[in-house]
Write a protein that holds these residues in place. Structure first.
Motif, PDB file in Angstrom:
ATOM      1  N   GLY A  56       0.866  -1.208  -0.059  1.00 33.91           N
ATOM      2  CA  GLY A  56       0.064  -0.130   0.049  1.00 33.91           C
ATOM      3  C   GLY A  56       0.815   1.256  -0.195  1.00 33.91           C
ATOM      4  N   LYS A  57       2.112   1.095  -0.222  1.00 33.15           N
ATOM      5  CA  LYS A  57       2.937   2.393  -0.193  1.00 33.15           C
ATOM      6  C   LYS A  57       4.124   2.073  -1.315  1.00 33.15           C
ATOM      7  CE  LYS A  57       7.146   1.263   2.615  1.00 33.15           C
ATOM      8  NZ  LYS A  57       8.012   1.973   3.524  1.00 33.15           N
ATOM      9  N   VAL A 164       5.426  -4.547  12.228  1.00 32.59           N
ATOM     10  CA  VAL A 164       5.442  -4.717  10.827  1.00 32.59           C
ATOM     11  C   VAL A 164       4.391  -4.188  10.149  1.00 32.59           C
ATOM     12  CG1 VAL A 164       5.238  -6.768   9.164  1.00 32.59           C
ATOM     13  CG2 VAL A 164       5.859  -7.333  11.781  1.00 32.59           C
ATOM     14  N   ARG A 165       4.820  -3.443   9.105  1.00 31.92           N
ATOM     15  CA  ARG A 165       3.904  -2.722   8.327  1.00 31.92           C
ATOM     16  C   ARG A 165       2.996  -3.820   7.657  1.00 31.92           C
ATOM     17  NH1 ARG A 165       3.500   2.357   4.907  1.00 31.92           N
ATOM     18  NH2 ARG A 165       2.126   2.059   3.446  1.00 31.92           N
ATOM     19  N   VAL A 166       1.752  -3.549   7.571  1.00 28.29           N
ATOM     20  CA  VAL A 166       0.822  -4.488   7.091  1.00 28.29           C
ATOM     21  C   VAL A 166      -0.077  -3.847   5.837  1.00 28.29           C
ATOM     22  CG1 VAL A 166       0.735  -6.095   9.208  1.00 28.29           C
ATOM     23  CG2 VAL A 166      -1.061  -3.904   8.669  1.00 28.29           C
ATOM     24  N   GLY A 167      -0.016  -2.813   5.495  1.00 27.05           N
ATOM     25  CA  GLY A 167      -0.715  -1.841   4.315  1.00 27.05           C
ATOM     26  C   GLY A 167      -0.937  -0.533   4.663  1.00 27.05           C
ATOM     27  N   SER A 168      -1.992  -0.011   4.132  1.00 27.48           N
ATOM     28  CA  SER A 168      -2.379   1.470   4.611  1.00 27.48           C
ATOM     29  C   SER A 168      -3.725   1.853   4.285  1.00 27.48           C
ATOM     30  CB  SER A 168      -1.663   2.416   3.143  1.00 27.48           C
ATOM     31  OG  SER A 168      -2.524   2.094   2.078  1.00 27.48           O
ATOM     32  N   THR A 169      -4.190   2.926   4.814  1.00 25.77           N
ATOM     33  CA  THR A 169      -5.553   3.429   5.104  1.00 25.77           C
ATOM     34  C   THR A 169      -6.402   3.327   3.830  1.00 25.77           C
ATOM     35  OG1 THR A 169      -4.852   5.532   5.363  1.00 25.77           O
ATOM     36  CG2 THR A 169      -5.527   4.541   7.319  1.00 25.77           C
ATOM     37  N   GLY A 170      -5.569   3.424   2.663  1.00 30.22           N
ATOM     38  CA  GLY A 170      -5.917   3.521   1.443  1.00 30.22           C
ATOM     39  C   GLY A 170      -6.604   2.261   0.829  1.00 30.22           C
TER      40      GLY A 170
END
Length: 214
Positions: A56-57, A164-170
């Motif tokens: 997501g980024k 851990v990054r799991v995505g984005s609010t988008g």
């Protein structure tokens, strides 16, 4: 193992509780471990995995080398290409080298320049877990770049808590939940006693409050 419906509920709650922003925030999970001696390297986690729904980024990738690998890197639209002379120059510019190490998510390097990388940039990239992935002669970097754009790296080092990054609010909550499910399975498979070594897990946006999942 946490049921997907529980994960989805926590994601929805984390998004709803987060202050409204006029930009997309990243979403992450915080994992707290237990009953492990983190002084023992065998108990530490150091993983890079492809998220099923992407990060997501924009992931920034640097390629180090010369010749064919730079041609392939340009075709793959990587963010930075560094030749051997630049590697050596950066060795004498610690502030610039540190900034580069922090700015880029992944590094790839042709095997021929790996000794240079170790000599001049090892102290900047190594401690951050960003030493380049070696690329043998004749291997196309395009597919590697594509894979890394959908990958996250997570390390415990000697700590019992990691993020851990799991995505984005988008992204849709369903896609974020699928990413969390995949990461949890990976983490549990890396632990000596699986889920028994997980004390708690929280979900949050980068600037929002944490919601407990486990």
């Amino acid at each position: 193992m946490v049921e997907r419906v529980q994960i989805l509920k926590a994601v929805y709650e984390a998004v709803e509780k987060a202050p409204k922003r006029n930009f997309q925030e990243s979403m992450e999970i915080s994992i707290n471990l237990k009953n492990l001696d983190m002084a023992q390297p065998k108990n530490r986690i150091d993983e890079t995995m492809i998220l099923p729904k992407g990060t997501g980024k924009t992931v920034k990738i640097a390629v180090l080398g010369k010749g064919d690998i730079t041609t392939q890197a340009k075709a793959a639209s990587v963010d930075l290409i560094i030749g051997p002379e630049e590697i050596e120059r950066l060795g004498g510019e610690p502030r610039e080298a540190r900034k580069m190490a922090e700015e880029y998510n992944f590094f790839l390097a042709e095997t021929a320049v790996m000794p240079l990388v170790g000599r001049y940039l090892g102290t900047r990239l190594g401690p951050r877990g960003k030493m380049p992935q070696p690329v043998p002669p004749g291997m196309d970097v395009g597919p590697i770049v594509e894979r890394l754009r959908n990958s996250v790296k997570f390390r415990t080092k000697d700590k019992m808590t990691f993020h851990v990054r799991v995505g984005s609010t988008g992204m849709s909550p369903e896609d974020v939940a699928e990413n969390i499910d995949a990461i949890m399975k990976k983490v549990e498979s890396s632990l000596a006693s699986g889920s028994m070594n997980v004390r708690s897990v929280y979900v949050k946006t980068s600037m929002g409050p944490a919601v407990r999942l486990i």
